[in-house]
Scaffold this active site. Structure first.
Site, PDB file in Angstrom:
ATOM      1  CB  SER A  57      -0.938  -0.049   1.217  1.00 56.76           C
ATOM      2  OG  SER A  57      -1.947   0.912   1.130  1.00 56.76           O
ATOM      3  NE  ARG A  99      -9.017   1.289  11.009  1.00 59.62           N
ATOM      4  CZ  ARG A  99      -8.037   0.765  10.289  1.00 59.62           C
ATOM      5  NH1 ARG A  99      -7.496   1.471   9.318  1.00 59.62           N
ATOM      6  NH2 ARG A  99      -7.573  -0.435  10.547  1.00 59.62           N
ATOM      7  CG  ASP A 132      -6.369  -3.936  -3.391  1.00 56.30           C
ATOM      8  OD1 ASP A 132      -7.188  -3.032  -3.140  1.00 56.30           O
ATOM      9  OD2 ASP A 132      -5.146  -3.838  -3.149  1.00 56.30           O
ATOM     10  CG  HIS A 154      -5.710  -2.381   0.226  1.00 62.18           C
ATOM     11  ND1 HIS A 154      -4.744  -2.426  -0.767  1.00 62.18           N
ATOM     12  CD2 HIS A 154      -5.217  -1.545   1.185  1.00 62.18           C
ATOM     13  CE1 HIS A 154      -3.719  -1.651  -0.424  1.00 62.18           C
ATOM     14  NE2 HIS A 154      -3.983  -1.118   0.753  1.00 62.18           N
ATOM     15  CG  ASP A 155      -7.469  -5.299   5.371  1.00 66.77           C
ATOM     16  OD1 ASP A 155      -6.715  -4.315   5.246  1.00 66.77           O
ATOM     17  OD2 ASP A 155      -8.378  -5.361   6.233  1.00 66.77           O
TER      18      ASP A 155
END
Length: 408
Positions: free
Chosen positions: A154, A224, A342, A375-376
């Site tokens: 990232s 968040r 992602d 994405h994680d």
């Protein structure tokens, strides 16, 4: 591979730099500190050092734990350690907390020597390139002239890319995972909505909330929650939460199961479907939990600062949008990896990097991993992903070992 050994207990280290660091904004900062951790041993010819660059809300604490507490494991502990893809039996790994962070390095929470008060919103604007220059100073102080690899996911991947053009002679390999050559307009938009949530929180006080003894917790929570949605794929959220309604009490669920029901219908059975602003769905509960947890440990000014650094990164801008020209100084070999689900840093963005590198005749390995996690995924234990990274580090180790170390 994450079942392999841990580096064990680790202790953060701190280094102070008195000489001013010139920043891209035209400002400079002097008398700053960087917090870092190291794992493994530096070999006799200093050829096996690996720099790990962190993403937005991570830190120098890449691997290992504090005081034997498994809950304190580093954010990439599944990647870095003995027998893991980045094997600390072979490599000397460094994790650095970037300038502007809230995990120990000089940042908005630090005291501004000019005022005797926290920097707050007066902390200078920093960029990915500024972080790389600061990391290079740390490497100088540690006696490391050239890294066997610089890696990150990232925002960390952006730093790894920047290393190859700012210090091409100092990087043998670049490992850029789930990253992009610049943010998309949509990504900048997500960042702006998150920033506005913080800035419009009444407890923000123009960034000087420290002196008011408050935290803009509501804004941080929303920021968040927005970010977390973008880190997960739709399939991952559906599989983990579906449309399950929140269980209001363990006792209620236990009674339902004891009567022969299952967990999902038990969650649904407790709702009378009245319109409410309270938490109803499990995904809502999860997002609120993540937001509340984040607001307890992350600094609002740091969030604003780091998301702006994300927005500003665009090495091709100075080359008329030509990414190949921007990457032309690089002499490193590259591993570029992306994940099929992602959508925040989509595989197409990695394709842009690979195409630019191929246009420059750089040596590049590309892996597009079929993983459901969004994405994680770059933080998780997908076997194909871990095997790709491990195999690439086998190549790095073979290249950086001396004949004696290879047993010749």
């Amino acid at each position: 591979m994450s079942a392999a050994g841990s580096v064990g207990n680790v202790t953060p280290q701190r280094m102070r730099f008195e000489a001013p660091l010139a920043l891209r904004s035209g400002a400079s900062i002097a008398g700053y500190e960087l917090v870092y951790e190291t794992y493994g041993e530096l070999d006799s010819v200093r050829s096996n050092a690996v720099l790990v660059c962190h993403a937005l809300n991570a830190s120098h604490h890449v691997a290992g734990m504090y005081d034997d507490d498994p809950r304190s494991a580093g954010w990439w502990d599944n990647m870095v350690g003995p027998g893991k893809p980045v094997d600390t039996n072979r490599f000397f790994v460094i994790g650095v907390n970037n300038l502007g962070s809230c995990f120990g390095s000089t940042g908005p929470m630090s005291v501004n020597p000019a005022t005797g008060e926290p920097y707050g919103p007066d902390f200078p604007v920093v960029t990915v390139e500024d972080w790389v220059h600061a990391q290079a100073r740390l490497a100088d102080a540690l006696g490391i002239e050239r890294f066997a690899a610089v890696m990150g996911g990232s925002l960390g991947g952006m730093q790894a890319l920047a290393w190859t053009t700012l210090y091409p002679a100092r990087v043998a390999h670049c490992v850029a995972i789930a990253t992009a050559p610049k943010l998309s307009t949509q990504n900048i938009a997500f960042n702006e909505v998150a920033r506005r949530a913080i800035i419009t929180d009444p407890d923000f006080h123009g960034g000087r909330f420290y002196s008011h003894g408050v935290v803009p917790a509501r804004g941080l929570q929303v920021a968040r929650m927005i970010g977390h949605i973008t880190y997960l794929s739709d399939d991952a959220m559906a599989e983990k939460f579906g449309r399950a309604l929140r269980r209001t009490s363990p006792e209620e669920l236990a009674a339902h199961i004891a009567a022969g029901g299952d967990e999902v219908s038990g969650a649904a059975a407790r709702s009378d479907y009245r319109f409410t602003f309270d938490v109803e769905f499990e995904i809502e509960s999860y997002l609120r939990y993540q937001g509340e947890k984040f607001s307890r440990y992350f600094d609002a000014n740091t969030y604003l600062l780091i998301t702006r650094a994300l927005d500003y990164f665009d090495p091709a801008l100075a080359h008329g949008g030509d990414l190949a020209a921007a990457l032309a100084p690089a002499t490193a070999d590259f591993l570029v990896a992306s994940f099929t689900t992602d959508w925040r840093f989509a595989p197409e963005r990695s394709h842009e990097i690979v195409q630019a590198l191929l246009a420059n005749r750089s040596r590049v390995t590309y892996a597009e991993v079929d993983a459901p996690h969004g994405h994680d995924a770059f933080l998780l234990d997908d076997p194909q992903y871990m095997a790709v990274v491990a195999a690439y580090y086998d190549r790095i180790q073979a290249a950086c070992s001396t004949p004696t170390e290879r047993g010749a």
